[in-house]
Design a protein around this motif. Structure first.
Motif: not given
Length: 279
Positions: A89, A101, A103, A112, A148, A152-153
């Motif tokens: 990331l 962010i 990926e 993402v 985190v 990926n929230e």
């Protein structure tokens, strides 16, 4: 001294060109450049883009090549970039008040998540050593800590309001979940979470009263063992700080104050914007 100077001589091996405005920040991908994996770095710029550069080890001179241009996400200058410890990331902070962010999947980079909340320019982004927390700071005088989550929230778990001016940089300790921030208010603040309440608090403020800087503090860096820190400032000095207990601490509950060790002055005649400790 002559031998030392010879060993420390730096030679340009390649100029990386592509950005159309000033380059604000660079970050090495921590999982590359070893075990046969080509070295990779990210650069971010006033041209609103992030460029990913990678060394081409299949050619004799191992030239650096631009592998990707990350654009159409930020609408203003991209001020800061930082890779997560896993190297998968990349966080980018922008003057558009957002943090993106990205990926890394295969040869592609996908945005993402976009983190919103700061009122104006994001100046710095930093991951903790495990990659479970991301810190961001802004001209709005605040520091945000994001957790985190799976998929990926990202969830904001704390907003730190201790600074009285623009926060220039955030940096996690090399192996503890202790966060350091430096500011236009001439101070460095040390933050840690309370395991019992999940609240974050300021454990120490380094300022003129304890031999700190007399003007804007722009950046800080730790040595590899985490028991020394160097800071740089608009006051034309570098200051080295120490903490004998840093290598033994695991969280804020066992915090031991940082102390001033020395000041390096007389070497620069203009603002010192960046400093980095060798590994």
């Amino acid at each position: 001294m002559d031998l030392l100077e010879k060993k420390m001589e730096l030679k340009e091996i390649q100029k990386l060109e592509g950005h159309t405005d000033r380059v604000w920040s660079l970050a090495w991908n921590p999982t590359t450049g070893v075990a046969g994996i080509p070295a990779m770095l990210a650069s971010c710029s006033g041209d609103k883009t992030v460029r990913i550069w990678q060394q081409n080890t299949s050619l004799p001179s191992n030239p650096w090549e631009c592998k990707a241009v990350l654009d159409e996400t930020h609408t203003r200058t991209v001020r800061s970039c930082a890779w997560s410890p896993s190297g998968k990331l990349l966080a980018t902070g922008s003057f558009d008040a957002t943090t993106a962010i990205w990926e890394h999947v295969g040869d592609d980079f996908e945005c993402v998540a976009t983190l919103e909340g700061h009122e104006n320019e994001v100046k710095s982004v930093s991951w903790n050593s495990s990659g479970s927390l991301l810190a961001t700071c802004s001209r709005d005088k605040s520091v945000w800590i994001w957790e985190v989550l799976p998929g990926n929230e990202f969830e904001c778990v704390s907003v730190l309001q201790g600074h009285t001016q623009d926060v220039k940089m955030v940096q996690w300790h090399p192996f503890m979940d202790v966060l350091f921030s430096c500011s236009y208010d001439n101070t460095i603040k040390v933050w840690a979470g309370d395991d019992d309440s999940d609240d974050w608090e300021c454990l120490q403020t380094l300022n003129e009263s304890n031999n700190g800087h007399s003007s804007t503090v722009w950046a800080l860096s730790f040595n590899s063992t985490g028991d020394k820190m160097v800071t740089c400032s608009d006051d034309l000095t570098l200051k080295v700080w120490g903490n004998d207990s840093a290598t033994k601490q695991t969280n804020g509950d066992e915090f031991s104050p940082w102390r001033h060790l020395c000041t390096l002055s007389g070497f620069h005649d203009r603002t010192i914007f960046s400093v980095h400790w060798s590994r």
